[in-house]
Design an enzyme around this catalytic site. Structure first.
Site, PDB file in Angstrom:
ATOM      1  CB  SER A 117      -0.841  -0.021   1.207  1.00 33.08           C
ATOM      2  OG  SER A 117      -1.383   1.155   1.413  1.00 33.08           O
ATOM      3  CE1 TYR A 141      -3.275   0.232   4.339  1.00 30.23           C
ATOM      4  CE2 TYR A 141      -3.727  -1.846   5.290  1.00 30.23           C
ATOM      5  CZ  TYR A 141      -3.417  -0.995   4.084  1.00 30.23           C
ATOM      6  OH  TYR A 141      -3.567  -1.378   2.916  1.00 30.23           O
ATOM      7  CE  LYS A 145      -1.613  -4.383   3.441  1.00 32.67           C
ATOM      8  NZ  LYS A 145      -1.771  -5.947   2.777  1.00 32.67           N
TER       9      LYS A 145
HETATM   10  C1  WQD Z   1      -8.721  10.253   0.749  1.00 34.81           C
HETATM   11  C2  WQD Z   1      -8.942  11.809   0.799  1.00 34.81           C
HETATM   12  C3  WQD Z   1      -9.474  12.518   3.159  1.00 34.81           C
HETATM   13  C4  WQD Z   1     -13.634  11.025   2.841  1.00 34.81           C
HETATM   14  C5  WQD Z   1      -6.575   5.133   1.478  1.00 34.81           C
HETATM   15  C6  WQD Z   1      -6.707   3.942   2.278  1.00 34.81           C
HETATM   16  C7  WQD Z   1      -5.493   3.256   2.630  1.00 34.81           C
HETATM   17  C8  WQD Z   1      -4.611   3.020   1.289  1.00 34.81           C
HETATM   18  C9  WQD Z   1      -4.657   4.470   0.315  1.00 34.81           C
HETATM   19  C10 WQD Z   1      -4.773   0.806   0.531  1.00 34.81           C
HETATM   20  C11 WQD Z   1      -8.250  12.342   2.238  1.00 34.81           C
HETATM   21  C12 WQD Z   1     -10.748  12.914   2.144  1.00 34.81           C
HETATM   22  C13 WQD Z   1     -12.362  11.433   2.485  1.00 34.81           C
HETATM   23  C14 WQD Z   1     -14.823  12.026   2.917  1.00 34.81           C
HETATM   24  C15 WQD Z   1     -12.884  13.725   2.601  1.00 34.81           C
HETATM   25  N1  WQD Z   1      -5.214   2.011   0.553  1.00 34.81           N
HETATM   26  N2  WQD Z   1     -12.006  12.542   2.588  1.00 34.81           N
HETATM   27  N3  WQD Z   1     -13.946  13.528   2.892  1.00 34.81           N
HETATM   28  O1  WQD Z   1      -6.719   8.053   3.568  1.00 34.81           O
HETATM   29  O2  WQD Z   1      -5.554   8.552   0.888  1.00 34.81           O
HETATM   30  O3  WQD Z   1      -5.933   6.254   2.021  1.00 34.81           O
HETATM   31  O4  WQD Z   1      -5.858   5.059   0.211  1.00 34.81           O
HETATM   32  O5  WQD Z   1      -4.112   0.365   1.008  1.00 34.81           O
HETATM   33  O6  WQD Z   1      -5.704   2.136   3.382  1.00 34.81           O
HETATM   34  O7  WQD Z   1      -7.377   4.360   3.457  1.00 34.81           O
HETATM   35  O8  WQD Z   1      -8.042   7.546   1.654  1.00 34.81           O
HETATM   36  O9  WQD Z   1     -10.399   7.673   0.645  1.00 34.81           O
HETATM   37  O10 WQD Z   1      -9.824   7.670   3.061  1.00 34.81           O
HETATM   38  O11 WQD Z   1      -9.082   9.885   1.899  1.00 34.81           O
HETATM   39  O12 WQD Z   1     -12.293  14.941   2.421  1.00 34.81           O
HETATM   40  O13 WQD Z   1     -15.805  12.168   2.978  1.00 34.81           O
HETATM   41  O14 WQD Z   1     -10.168  12.187   0.958  1.00 34.81           O
HETATM   42  O15 WQD Z   1      -9.313  13.553   4.147  1.00 34.81           O
HETATM   43  O16 WQD Z   1      -7.434  13.502   1.970  1.00 34.81           O
HETATM   44  P1  WQD Z   1      -6.667   7.598   2.211  1.00 34.81           P
HETATM   45  P2  WQD Z   1      -9.453   8.070   1.744  1.00 34.81           P
END
Ligand code: WQD
Length: 328
Positions: A117, A141, A145
């Site tokens: 990841s 997490y 990984k």
């Molecule tokens: C993306 C952005 C939030 C929801 C994910 C997985 C992680 C890894 C990588 C697999 C952030 C913003 C979100 C909302 C928002 N994948 N957001 N409003 O945190 O980049 O990581 O992908 O291994 O396991 O968690 O993804 O989709 O949670 O957030 O503003 O309602 O969208 O703050 O900046 P993230 P995410």
């Protein structure tokens, strides 16, 4: 020869199984169905209901199906949950990998594709994240990984197997409505969930040092994730010397606000659209995480083929078909 796909009844796993089958690969799935769904496993693909933590079961499965390669996707992947339940994540993601490796190496299955990841990078302070960017994970997490990658390197160093670790960036979309993500733990389904409840999308922070103030991510279609796994598996089976760690991304950043606007445009205002509300930053969110996807292109000849509107369109179709039932 047969590939064992752990987690093959999950959102990403089912796409990988479908893509491998479409390329003529023989597959057997091991899944504990804690988040996976047996209905996602294609007709004709054996499904072994169990955990990678069950070493004897893994051994029997490898022996019975003459498994030569493993695509390991079975893992817990929710960042927020990993902070609340670190030992659960170390048990499932680290001990699970150790038990699996012990069984497959013991059975002489020489090839291993590992689902890693972008979370291993933590909050990289670079415009584009290359595989040599320092890995400083900021949550349990991501640490599980990174430990997994290091475990594989040690086993490979001892001559036990050859592996490729694939570092996913932000996965979205679906190859068909039946395979859509039923989780509500990432941006796109979280916005869909808000829309379906006639609530405005939430943007966690618009005061980052980015062009529009919202975070930037590298969104990648799950069908592209799946095709990268097929390419990696074939390279290993073909004896091609591959780099052990490869990013899977598009190499292009999309901001949260841009993604929210794309969701508005693709779903149409009749989906009960409401302008997003800005909420406080989410702890641990890096301002920008965008992949360099050069190495996977050079090593495997792989490139992403789906764009962001297609990710949103396919995710929305899946969301509508699967409805609220069965969401997690
Ligand atoms: C993306 C952005 C939030 C929801 C994910 C997985 C992680 C890894 C990588 C697999 C952030 C913003 C979100 C909302 C928002 N994948 N957001 N409003 O945190 O980049 O990581 O992908 O291994 O396991 O968690 O993804 O989709 O949670 O957030 O503003 O309602 O969208 O703050 O900046 P993230 P995410």
């Amino acid at each position: 020869m047969t590939w064992l796909v752990t987690g093959g009844a999950g959102y990403i796993g089912a796409h990988v199984v479908t893509a491998m089958r479409a390329q003529g690969e023989r597959v057997v799935v091991l899944d504990d169905l804690s988040t996976g769904d047996a209905s996602r496993v294609p007709e004709g693909v054996p499904l072994v209901h169990g955990s990678v933590l069950d070493g004897p079961l893994v051994q029997r499965t490898v022996d019975r199906h003459a498994v030569r390669g493993v695509v390991h996707l079975a893992a817990k992947k929710q960042v927020e949950e990993s902070v609340r339940r670190p030992l659960h994540y170390y048990a499932e993601n680290v001990e699970g990998l150790r038990v699996l490796l012990d069984a497959v190496v013991g059975a002489g299955a020489p090839w291993f594709v590992f689902s890693s990841s972008a979370a291993v990078y933590g909050a990289p302070d670079v415009d584009v994240v290359g595989e040599d960017t320092p890995c400083l994970p900021v949550n349990p997490y991501g640490r599980t990984k990174l430990i997994g990658e290091q475990m594989l390197a040690d086993v490979a160093g001892a001559g036990g197997l050859r592996y490729t670790a694939l570092r996913y960036f932000n996965v979205a979309g679906s190859a068909s409505p039946a395979l859509a993500d039923r989780g509500v733990s990432n941006l796109v389904p979280m916005v869909f969930d808000r829309l379906s409840r006639h609530l405005p999308p939430r943007v966690f922070g618009d005061d980052y040092d980015t062009p529009d103030g919202s975070c930037i991510r590298d969104f990648i279609h799950v069908a592209d994730i799946a095709s990268a796994h097929v390419a990696a598996a074939r390279a290993l089976a073909g004896g091609q010397e591959t780099d052990h760690v490869l990013n899977i991304g598009r190499g292009r950043g999309v901001s949260v606000l841009e993604m929210v606007r794309t969701i508005r445009d693709v779903t149409g205002t009749d989906a009960g659209w409401a302008e997003p509300v800005v909420e406080p930053r989410r702890p641990g969110d890096p301002p920008r995480v965008v992949a360099s996807a050069e190495r996977i292109r050079d090593v495997l000849g792989w490139e992403a083929r789906h764009d962001v509107p297609e990710m949103v369109r396919s995710a929305w179709e899946g969301w509508q078909v699967s409805g609220s039932a069965g969401r997690r």
